[in-house]
Design a protein around this motif. Structure first.
Motif: not given
Length: 196
Positions: A6, A10, A118, A120-121, A123-124, A135, A151-152, A155
């Motif tokens: 990823y 940001t 991407g 973020g969702d 990627a999660a 990442i 990221f959502t 982790y």
């Protein structure tokens, strides 16, 4: 071996874009195009892309509709539940659990890596599927207060390197795994937890 990476930028407070999917905060920052964690070096190791619908539509609105061609020549897997049409023969529109498409994505990447573009969702979701190894994030000196999150999911990560590229702090993290309440990355989790 193919790695799922990823690679993104940001704001300092963890947003990829503002509430209107605007990236002015990013495009106004100075960056050395040949400096640490630059896009050219990264993309040279990429054999396939995965992206979500919001990222795809941003590219259409800001690249393709401006008269430029689709910017990627490698196979792209567009994860969407919307009625999105592919604007290039390299794009495959898909939906569902990333695990169900793992073999196809790895095959498309050949002996190179997969860029989880991407958002973020997505990627999660790849992390939840056990399909996110690293990442790589460039952190800009700006805050937005709200917007599209980096990221959502919760982790644990391991920081593997930090460099500076002009205005950006460039950090690489290995993905350790889902964050468990009360457990830190250094704690023993197979069996009894280490005493406090």
């Amino acid at each position: 071996m193919t790695a799922f990476r990823y690679f993104t930028a940001t704001t300092l407070d963890g947003f990829l874009a503002d509430d209107d999917d605007n990236l002015d905060w990013l495009l106004s920052q100075p960056i050395d195009e040949s400096g640490p964690m630059n896009h050219t070096d990264f993309i040279a190791d990429v054999g396939a892309l995965v992206m979500g619908a919001t990222t795809y539509r941003w590219l259409l609105d800001h690249e393709v509709t401006a008269g430029r061609p689709w910017p990627y020549s490698v196979p792209t897997f567009l994860f969407t539940h919307r009625d999105d049409a592919a604007v290039s023969q390299t794009i495959r529109v898909v939906s569902g659990d990333p695990r169900d498409l793992r073999a196809q994505i790895v095959s498309a990447a050949g002996d190179r890596d997969v860029w989880v573009v991407g958002g973020g969702d997505l990627a999660a979701q790849f992390a939840d599927a056990g399909m996110l190894d690293e990442i790589l994030v460039s952190i800009a000196p700006v805050t937005l207060g709200s917007g599209r999150p980096l990221f959502t999911a919760a982790y644990d990560l391991t920081l593997t390197s930090v460099e500076r590229n002009s205005a950006f702090v460039c950090a690489r993290y290995d993905v350790v795994g889902p964050r468990r309440a009360g457990v830190g990355p250094g704690d023993v989790v197979s069996g009894a937890l280490s005493p406090g």
